[in-house]
Design a protein around this motif. Sequence first.
Motif, mmCIF file in Angstrom:
data_model
loop_
_atom_site.group_PDB
_atom_site.id
_atom_site.type_symbol
_atom_site.label_atom_id
_atom_site.label_comp_id
_atom_site.label_asym_id
_atom_site.label_seq_id
_atom_site.Cartn_x
_atom_site.Cartn_y
_atom_site.Cartn_z
ATOM 1 N N ASP A 71 -9.526 -25.010 5.410
ATOM 2 C CA ASP A 71 -9.142 -26.328 5.051
ATOM 3 C C ASP A 71 -10.095 -26.993 4.007
ATOM 4 O O ASP A 71 -10.909 -27.634 4.519
ATOM 5 N N ARG B 62 -4.724 -31.403 3.306
ATOM 6 C CA ARG B 62 -3.441 -30.757 3.091
ATOM 7 C C ARG B 62 -2.806 -30.786 1.524
ATOM 8 O O ARG B 62 -1.809 -30.828 1.186
ATOM 9 N N LYS B 63 -3.850 -31.363 0.700
ATOM 10 C CA LYS B 63 -3.342 -31.590 -0.896
ATOM 11 C C LYS B 63 -3.681 -30.287 -1.597
ATOM 12 O O LYS B 63 -4.766 -29.492 -1.130
ATOM 13 N N ASP C 159 -1.552 -25.739 -0.403
ATOM 14 C CA ASP C 159 -1.585 -26.426 0.830
ATOM 15 C C ASP C 159 -3.015 -26.701 1.299
ATOM 16 O O ASP C 159 -3.420 -27.281 2.478
ATOM 17 N N GLY C 160 -3.873 -26.707 0.399
ATOM 18 C CA GLY C 160 -5.287 -27.290 0.600
ATOM 19 C C GLY C 160 -6.310 -26.501 1.061
ATOM 20 O O GLY C 160 -7.258 -26.766 1.449
ATOM 21 N N CYS C 161 -5.689 -25.135 1.326
ATOM 22 C CA CYS C 161 -6.612 -24.071 2.000
ATOM 23 C C CYS C 161 -7.118 -23.223 1.009
ATOM 24 O O CYS C 161 -6.489 -22.723 0.065
#
Length: 70
Positions: free
Chosen positions: A37, A42-43, A15-17
């Motif tokens: 993040d 959110r990649k 989720d890119g986090c």
Amino acid sequence: LASPAVHPLTIYAADGCVYFYDLLKSSDLVKPVLTLDTNGLRKPTYAMAFNPKKPELLATGDSTGIQVGL
């Protein structure tokens, strides 16, 4: 995060986090103590690195490139 008193488990996810867990101090291992993040898009994050001489820096990589943050 760089303190010797902190014993982090760091997980980067699709989720890119980046999620940080303190394995010794946190009684709730389901909830991270810090969530970043890394790309704002959110990649998925594919790589992560810390700088041992400057532990406040975190570098992450995704399909758009490399991000360095404080």
